[in-house]
Design a protein around this motif. Structure first.
Motif, PDB file in Angstrom:
ATOM      1  N   TYR A  11       6.168  61.689 -42.419  1.00  0.00           N
ATOM      2  CA  TYR A  11       5.454  60.575 -41.797  1.00  0.00           C
ATOM      3  C   TYR A  11       6.265  59.289 -41.812  1.00  0.00           C
TER       4      TYR A  11
ATOM      5  N   SER B 170      -2.729  54.953 -37.397  1.00  0.00           N
ATOM      6  CA  SER B 170      -4.143  54.794 -37.051  1.00  0.00           C
ATOM      7  C   SER B 170      -4.881  56.126 -37.152  1.00  0.00           C
ATOM      8  N   SER B 171      -4.154  57.220 -37.061  1.00  0.00           N
ATOM      9  CA  SER B 171      -4.756  58.525 -37.361  1.00  0.00           C
ATOM     10  C   SER B 171      -3.643  59.531 -37.631  1.00  0.00           C
TER      11      SER B 171
ATOM     12  N   SER C 132      -3.058  63.946 -37.651  1.00  0.00           N
ATOM     13  CA  SER C 132      -3.677  65.205 -37.239  1.00  0.00           C
ATOM     14  C   SER C 132      -2.848  66.378 -37.724  1.00  0.00           C
ATOM     15  N   GLY C 133      -3.473  67.492 -37.774  1.00  0.00           N
ATOM     16  CA  GLY C 133      -2.750  68.708 -38.128  1.00  0.00           C
ATOM     17  C   GLY C 133      -3.289  69.895 -37.359  1.00  0.00           C
ATOM     18  N   ASN C 134      -2.391  70.783 -37.048  1.00  0.00           N
ATOM     19  CA  ASN C 134      -2.752  72.043 -36.418  1.00  0.00           C
ATOM     20  C   ASN C 134      -2.623  73.106 -37.497  1.00  0.00           C
TER      21      ASN C 134
ATOM     22  N   PHE D 135      -0.766  61.402 -48.103  1.00  0.00           N
ATOM     23  CA  PHE D 135      -0.602  62.323 -46.974  1.00  0.00           C
ATOM     24  C   PHE D 135      -0.863  63.758 -47.438  1.00  0.00           C
TER      25      PHE D 135
ATOM     26  N   PRO E 177       0.644  77.069 -43.675  1.00  0.00           N
ATOM     27  CA  PRO E 177      -0.509  77.141 -42.772  1.00  0.00           C
ATOM     28  C   PRO E 177      -0.588  76.011 -41.742  1.00  0.00           C
ATOM     29  N   PHE E 178       0.381  75.106 -41.751  1.00  0.00           N
ATOM     30  CA  PHE E 178       0.388  74.040 -40.750  1.00  0.00           C
ATOM     31  C   PHE E 178       1.388  74.397 -39.652  1.00  0.00           C
ATOM     32  N   SER E 179       0.913  74.474 -38.413  1.00  0.00           N
ATOM     33  CA  SER E 179       1.871  74.778 -37.350  1.00  0.00           C
ATOM     34  C   SER E 179       2.437  73.508 -36.735  1.00  0.00           C
ATOM     35  N   SER E 180       1.727  72.406 -36.857  1.00  0.00           N
ATOM     36  CA  SER E 180       2.301  71.116 -36.476  1.00  0.00           C
ATOM     37  C   SER E 180       1.491  70.001 -37.142  1.00  0.00           C
ATOM     38  N   VAL E 181       2.109  68.855 -37.293  1.00  0.00           N
ATOM     39  CA  VAL E 181       1.395  67.664 -37.763  1.00  0.00           C
ATOM     40  C   VAL E 181       1.717  66.527 -36.794  1.00  0.00           C
ATOM     41  N   SER E 182       0.753  65.651 -36.609  1.00  0.00           N
ATOM     42  CA  SER E 182       0.925  64.546 -35.663  1.00  0.00           C
ATOM     43  C   SER E 182       0.468  63.249 -36.298  1.00  0.00           C
ATOM     44  N   GLY E 183       0.917  62.172 -35.740  1.00  0.00           N
ATOM     45  CA  GLY E 183       0.467  60.867 -36.207  1.00  0.00           C
ATOM     46  C   GLY E 183       0.364  59.906 -35.045  1.00  0.00           C
ATOM     47  N   ASN E 184      -0.599  59.027 -35.151  1.00  0.00           N
ATOM     48  CA  ASN E 184      -0.766  57.955 -34.191  1.00  0.00           C
ATOM     49  C   ASN E 184      -0.308  56.689 -34.879  1.00  0.00           C
TER      50      ASN E 184
ATOM     51  N   LEU F 119      -3.304  77.025 -39.168  1.00  0.00           N
ATOM     52  CA  LEU F 119      -3.499  78.438 -38.848  1.00  0.00           C
ATOM     53  C   LEU F 119      -4.891  78.890 -39.276  1.00  0.00           C
TER      54      LEU F 119
ATOM     55  N   TRP G 144      -6.987  83.950 -46.883  1.00  0.00           N
ATOM     56  CA  TRP G 144      -5.563  83.643 -46.729  1.00  0.00           C
ATOM     57  C   TRP G 144      -4.752  84.248 -47.884  1.00  0.00           C
TER      58      TRP G 144
ATOM     59  N   GLY H 103      10.896  70.482 -43.644  1.00  0.00           N
ATOM     60  CA  GLY H 103      10.211  69.313 -44.201  1.00  0.00           C
ATOM     61  C   GLY H 103       9.160  69.668 -45.239  1.00  0.00           C
ATOM     62  N   LEU H 104       8.566  70.860 -45.115  1.00  0.00           N
ATOM     63  CA  LEU H 104       7.553  71.272 -46.096  1.00  0.00           C
ATOM     64  C   LEU H 104       8.083  72.319 -47.072  1.00  0.00           C
TER      65      LEU H 104
ATOM     66  N   GLY I 209       6.485  71.605 -50.014  1.00  0.00           N
ATOM     67  CA  GLY I 209       6.557  70.182 -49.678  1.00  0.00           C
ATOM     68  C   GLY I 209       5.275  69.433 -49.971  1.00  0.00           C
TER      69      GLY I 209
ATOM     70  N   PHE J 238       5.152  65.856 -46.688  1.00  0.00           N
ATOM     71  CA  PHE J 238       4.305  65.175 -45.699  1.00  0.00           C
ATOM     72  C   PHE J 238       4.685  63.696 -45.616  1.00  0.00           C
ATOM     73  N   THR J 239       4.798  63.085 -46.787  1.00  0.00           N
ATOM     74  CA  THR J 239       5.196  61.681 -46.836  1.00  0.00           C
ATOM     75  C   THR J 239       6.534  61.445 -46.155  1.00  0.00           C
TER      76      THR J 239
END
Lengths: 534, 534
Positions: free
Chosen positions: B366, A57-58, A60-62, A362, B55-62, A64, A382, B115-116, A332, B362-363
């Protein structure tokens, strides 16, 4: 020939399209293309699942901050401080968050409904806009109707290029040492590598001209090659950087060989510029004692400080440039893009339609979100710092060599190192495992030599194996492999030199052994424990 | 021949490897494979960026709960209620969140550092474990040493398969109507489609045997084909479902044609099972008035209720099965997997190494996170409900036809519809735009006919164009295209039937026009406005 004055359109290069294979690809979508994406259209044509059934449903990414790494660096005092900073994870990272929901609030915004749906092989419009802006500003192509097309990484891009412009049995111009994966990708089509001599800027234009002008089709068994594959920046494996002057020489030869006046069989040459290390241009290695502080530059000065791409002199549209996010964002991502003339781009898009289709949704969402957040200026910031990070890694790596070995710097006059500083490394007498009582000159004999790389991720070392007791019986190739295996068994993996020869070496009594050693990834704590094994 | 009794190993099928192209691929990694991933190893071999620079410190998903859609459905009373439920976004979705950070706390957990990063073409170990468990439990291959290999979607998987087991100019056995993108993917190699007649279960085994037994190499210009491409569930475009009995007949023919006794030129047949719609088996269409409530079933009953894969009878390892997450998770994942014998898997892995490499990191993150959260049981729960969602869509779509047209159900005795209920649709006299005064029998003439699909996403309709004033001058192909264009211009896009012919139709005076209409995606509000245009 001054190529930058006019910015005309690409010339007709359709005679390069492969007579077999993917160049003949047709679109499976045919007439449907015309209607797809039309506002208000109800498409009941494709096998599209409804987005309600996407289980995300969503996402997100954090990410830098683009200025997470410094622009002013001082590696004179301690080569380690920056390493420790990198890995002390208690450091506060400065990050920001983005979220992409299933349905967008504003038309054109990224959303999962479209981002995770089937899409055209050309990918997300937002991503394309960013890429196009970037190419225009940074690479500045010399013709007007250049185009970009996203792809799933340079390896796949090269594979598609091979299928689009090479026929089975064609020759392919490459440097005498070259990227083995590119050769492996061309090999199934029966492509014949045509190695060109190298000097300190990579492929030699003199050697290229000689090879082409002396081409004897009946002796070679294949027509004069019409495709040139090159990794001009951070040449793989040697780490050299090709300047604009050399590129112009090579480019002009590739044009010239299209002139019937010079060439009995009309055949010009397409340049495939595989350039993953473009933004890892580190410049000259300066020993620790002489090093000065790197200082910040503005965007224009930064771009001007980089050796230009072939695109900048490509007034005819004969360059297919492969860019990747693998080295600047992450491998990746499996994401990159072609820059080339529209005719090749259309063929490459057709090939993508029946193979990879669009890159992962993705991936596109993450890379587009990152670049939308950072904007062009942030991404450039960067890249500026990234180059310095790799510069520090290279410097640290070579500094370690200077600590462990006796390095002698000499101007080389031979082969690919001609005109550059070649470092000969021999044992230091203090090393405890050297048996006592041996004569001093045992230490002065070089064990290996290298030219400090000016771009990329690799150090290419020549092994002086001639005096090894097993040399006369094994030859240098087998001895190189024996040494490589022993080091690997001891826990450190290099890439063995023989992998990088465009064509297998036949005479095993001449030449040197080689290793390609990456300085891009390992952490200092690991290195400290094991580097001494080298 | 009972194939399920023994579970031996795959037989030697190496004679199917292409004599050109990717089947000859070697690994660019060569000896390095042996050491990669070894614990404690310091790899300085590859061009790997350090994860600190991702540059991604974390990724999340709902992600949605696996039981987000119901297992008990009642579409008798209102076909619309479920639609409204789907699109009333104020509904509380039940979701849960996962986050993947850069560095994992427990070894083996998903993280961005790995993963990346570049990875082997075989992908994330966690993902492979889940896929392997799923294949074993759901498809139950009949031989012991089957293997799985992830890929970047069935289109790319088919493209790699073509390059691995087909030679230029080879014949390829397909249904007479088939998936055009698969044909387009094979076309650059000069593959010759060999169409086989169909009946209500898809490819006819009788027609297959006849084609093979009567094969005349000199007349056909190519040896008897050794590869069969099939979409057995939700056959594209007809929407039929092939049961286990038909599959066994076809499988046995493919084995039999390997017996020198029967076959003058020793050539057995590889089956490529492209099965994206496997979990969209909707069963028989029952008109609204006769419909009963769908009730929940346990996992074993659910699996047993699905027409089995060719894998279940593949005791020799001659099936290359292509699975995708495109229809069950999302197309943007560009992720799926091969199930096949280890020899083919090894060749396909080599091909991936020099093209797509591993699917997007990423795929993989996820999809692996989703499946780790849901577990096997949760994914099965999702699939159970998904099938019902598409069943409801199909039923609603056909119910609309029943409302708008006069439908007459007849048992067909001809062609691909033989033995099934064929619906003839003619105008209802009440339609206001029908001119008054025409004779009643004008309404009884069928405008189009169809067999309700039992799987997949498509309705395949036959257009009765014979009485159209332009039929005699245009022929049915041009008339189909004219009608298609008018509907497209009016804002509804179908897939024109001519796209799906394995070989172009030559006689334009016989046969019918066709449209393939997808019921998988559109929302009811759009449909209500425009469906009347059909």
């Amino acid at each position: 020939m001054s190529s930058n004055e006019k910015r005309g359109e690409a010339v007709d290069l359709s005679h390069h399209l492969s007579k077999v294979g993917q160049a003949r690809q047709t679109s499976p979508l045919k007439g449907l293309h015309k209607y797809m994406g039309k506002p208000g259209l109800i498409s009941l044509a494709g096998g599209l699942p409804n987005a309600a059934y996407f289980p995300f449903s969503s996402v997100s990414g954090n990410i830098l901050a683009p200025d997470s790494f410094p622009l002013e660096t001082d590696s004179r005092e301690s080569s380690l401080s920056w390493f420790w900073r990198l890995f002390s994870r208690t450091d506060k990272e400065r990050t920001s968050t983005f979220t992409v929901g299933k349905y967008s609030k504003h038309p054109g915004d990224l959303d999962l409904e479209n981002g995770l749906q089937y899409g055209l092989a050309t990918g997300q419009p937002k991503l394309n806009e960013i890429i196009r802006e970037f190419v225009g500003k940074v690479f500045q192509p010399a013709y007007s109707n250049w185009t970009t097309l996203i792809h799933t990484g340079n390896t796949d891009a090269w594979s598609k290029t091979v299928q689009t412009i090479l026929n089975p049995g064609d020759g392919l111009i490459v440097s005498e040492w070259t990227y083995p994966s590119a050769m492996a990708g061309a090999q199934p089509l029966g492509i014949i590598p045509v190695p060109i001599g190298m000097d300190s800027e990579g492929m030699s234009s003199i050697s290229l001209r000689q090879t082409l002008s002396e081409w004897d089709e009946s002796a070679r068994g294949t027509p004069r090659p019409h495709v040139l594959y090159t990794v001009p920046i951070g040449q793989n494996p040697t780490g050299t950087t090709m300047g604009i002057r050399r590129k112009k020489e090579i480019y002009d030869i590739c044009v010239e060989y299209g002139q019937p006046f010079f060439s009995p069989t009309f055949q010009d040459i397409i340049i495939v510029e595989d350039d993953p290390y473009y933004f890892l241009q580190q410049g000259k290695y300066i020993p620790k004692s002489d090093r000065v502080v790197d200082s910040a530059t503005d965007d224009e000065a930064f771009i001007a400080s980089l050796a230009p791409s072939y695109l900048k002199i490509d007034y005819q549209g004969r360059v297919i440039r492969l860019d990747t996010f693998s080295k600047t964002v992450c491998p990746g991502s499996r994401l990159g893009w072609f820059t080339c003339n529209p005719m090749f781009a259309e063929r490459l898009e057709r090939t993508a339609e029946t193979s990879s289709q669009a890159p992962s949704g993705f991936t596109q969402i993450y890379v587009a979100s990152l670049l939308l957040k950072w904007q062009y200026e942030g991404y450039l910031r960067w890249l500026k710092a990234l180059r310095l990070q790799y510069k520090q890694r290279r410097d640290y790596f070579l500094d370690c060599f200077a600590d462990e070995f006796h390095l002698q710097k000499k101007i080389s006059s031979e082969g690919y190192t001609a005109g550059t500083h070649l470092y000969h490394a021999s044992l230091k007498p203090r090393r405890s495992f050297v048996p006592l009582g041996e004569k001093d000159n045992a230490y002065s004999k070089p064990l290996f030599s290298f030219v400090p790389p000016s771009s990329g991720m690799f150090l290419w070392i020549e092994l002086h194996l001639e005096e090894h007791p097993a040399f006369s019986s094994l030859g240098y190739k087998a001895l190189e492999m024996k040494l490589w295996t022993e080091i690997a068994e001891a826990g450190v993996l290099f890439a063995p030199g023989a992998m990088f020869f465009a064509i297998p070496v036949e005479d095993d009594t001449l030449g040197y052994g080689h290793f390609r050693i990456s300085f891009s990834n390992s952490t200092v704590s690991l290195l400290q424990k094991k580097l001494i094994l080298v």
